[in-house]
Design a protein around this motif. Sequence first.
Motif, PDB file in Angstrom:
ATOM      1  N   ILE A  53      16.074  23.435  21.193  1.00  0.00           N
ATOM      2  CA  ILE A  53      16.150  22.167  20.470  1.00  0.00           C
ATOM      3  C   ILE A  53      17.602  21.730  20.367  1.00  0.00           C
ATOM      4  O   ILE A  53      18.468  22.502  19.947  1.00  0.00           O
ATOM      5  CB  ILE A  53      15.518  22.311  19.078  1.00  0.00           C
ATOM      6  N   GLN A  54      17.830  20.500  20.759  1.00  0.00           N
ATOM      7  CA  GLN A  54      19.171  19.938  20.700  1.00  0.00           C
ATOM      8  C   GLN A  54      19.181  18.826  19.666  1.00  0.00           C
ATOM      9  O   GLN A  54      18.380  17.899  19.729  1.00  0.00           O
ATOM     10  CB  GLN A  54      19.575  19.384  22.063  1.00  0.00           C
ATOM     11  N   LEU A  55      20.079  18.947  18.702  1.00  0.00           N
ATOM     12  CA  LEU A  55      20.253  17.900  17.693  1.00  0.00           C
ATOM     13  C   LEU A  55      21.661  17.340  17.792  1.00  0.00           C
ATOM     14  O   LEU A  55      22.611  18.082  18.043  1.00  0.00           O
ATOM     15  CB  LEU A  55      20.047  18.458  16.284  1.00  0.00           C
ATOM     16  N   ASN A  56      21.774  16.057  17.595  1.00  0.00           N
ATOM     17  CA  ASN A  56      23.080  15.421  17.587  1.00  0.00           C
ATOM     18  C   ASN A  56      23.404  15.058  16.149  1.00  0.00           C
ATOM     19  O   ASN A  56      22.719  14.240  15.548  1.00  0.00           O
ATOM     20  CB  ASN A  56      23.077  14.176  18.477  1.00  0.00           C
ATOM     21  N   LYS A  57      24.427  15.716  15.602  1.00  0.00           N
ATOM     22  CA  LYS A  57      24.870  15.442  14.233  1.00  0.00           C
ATOM     23  C   LYS A  57      26.372  15.247  14.252  1.00  0.00           C
ATOM     24  O   LYS A  57      27.091  15.978  14.929  1.00  0.00           O
ATOM     25  CB  LYS A  57      24.545  16.620  13.305  1.00  0.00           C
ATOM     26  N   LYS A  58      26.813  14.264  13.527  1.00  0.00           N
ATOM     27  CA  LYS A  58      28.244  13.990  13.401  1.00  0.00           C
ATOM     28  C   LYS A  58      28.919  13.843  14.765  1.00  0.00           C
ATOM     29  O   LYS A  58      30.036  14.292  14.982  1.00  0.00           O
ATOM     30  CB  LYS A  58      28.933  15.101  12.595  1.00  0.00           C
ATOM     31  N   GLY A  59      28.193  13.228  15.704  1.00  0.00           N
ATOM     32  CA  GLY A  59      28.739  12.988  17.034  1.00  0.00           C
ATOM     33  C   GLY A  59      28.870  14.227  17.905  1.00  0.00           C
ATOM     34  O   GLY A  59      29.562  14.204  18.923  1.00  0.00           O
ATOM     35  N   ARG A  60      28.209  15.302  17.519  1.00  0.00           N
ATOM     36  CA  ARG A  60      28.273  16.569  18.250  1.00  0.00           C
ATOM     37  C   ARG A  60      26.879  17.073  18.548  1.00  0.00           C
ATOM     38  O   ARG A  60      25.953  16.820  17.790  1.00  0.00           O
ATOM     39  CB  ARG A  60      28.972  17.606  17.368  1.00  0.00           C
ATOM     40  N   ASN A  61      26.726  17.796  19.627  1.00  0.00           N
ATOM     41  CA  ASN A  61      25.432  18.383  19.970  1.00  0.00           C
ATOM     42  C   ASN A  61      25.362  19.817  19.463  1.00  0.00           C
ATOM     43  O   ASN A  61      26.317  20.586  19.611  1.00  0.00           O
ATOM     44  CB  ASN A  61      25.211  18.365  21.483  1.00  0.00           C
ATOM     45  N   TYR A  62      24.217  20.150  18.892  1.00  0.00           N
ATOM     46  CA  TYR A  62      23.953  21.502  18.395  1.00  0.00           C
ATOM     47  C   TYR A  62      22.675  21.999  19.069  1.00  0.00           C
ATOM     48  O   TYR A  62      21.714  21.249  19.210  1.00  0.00           O
ATOM     49  CB  TYR A  62      23.793  21.496  16.870  1.00  0.00           C
TER      50      TYR A  62
END
Length: 145
Positions: A53-62
């Motif tokens: 699972i890839q989440l984009n938070k605060k302009g970054r990918n996790y």
Amino acid sequence: MAKLVLNIDGIEDDFFTGARMLGIMSQTKNFRFCWLVNTHLHVDFRLNADAEIQLNKKGRNYFFEVYQFCEPGCETEHYIYHNQFEGEHLLPEFKHFDFLWLAKSANLNDEDFLLLQQNLKKINGVQLVTELTPEKIKNKTNLIF
């Protein structure tokens, strides 16, 4: 021009039908945790790179790893989600859990699920195992791959 909207409510309902979840606290590294689970519970969890699972938070990918095991001879699927990646959480409402265990089955009974919890608690390095009810999960869509 008409605006199309994706209805995720139906997707959530389908994904979580017959599902039960556990939150697990363990400071063990994710690959070691799955090895311990495999060894102690005699299962075969494997990393499922397609389900990461890839989440984009605060302009970054996790990126959050997902391990999968399907019980042979029945329709029960088990997933272990690593709830942390570089300080971010897959389910921020459960920051204190290192791992999330999702069991999906049309026939997972209470006795089997309780036995799973008890066996997980016996694994060295596991500090806490508790059931998470769907009502407590605010970010369900984060778990859908």
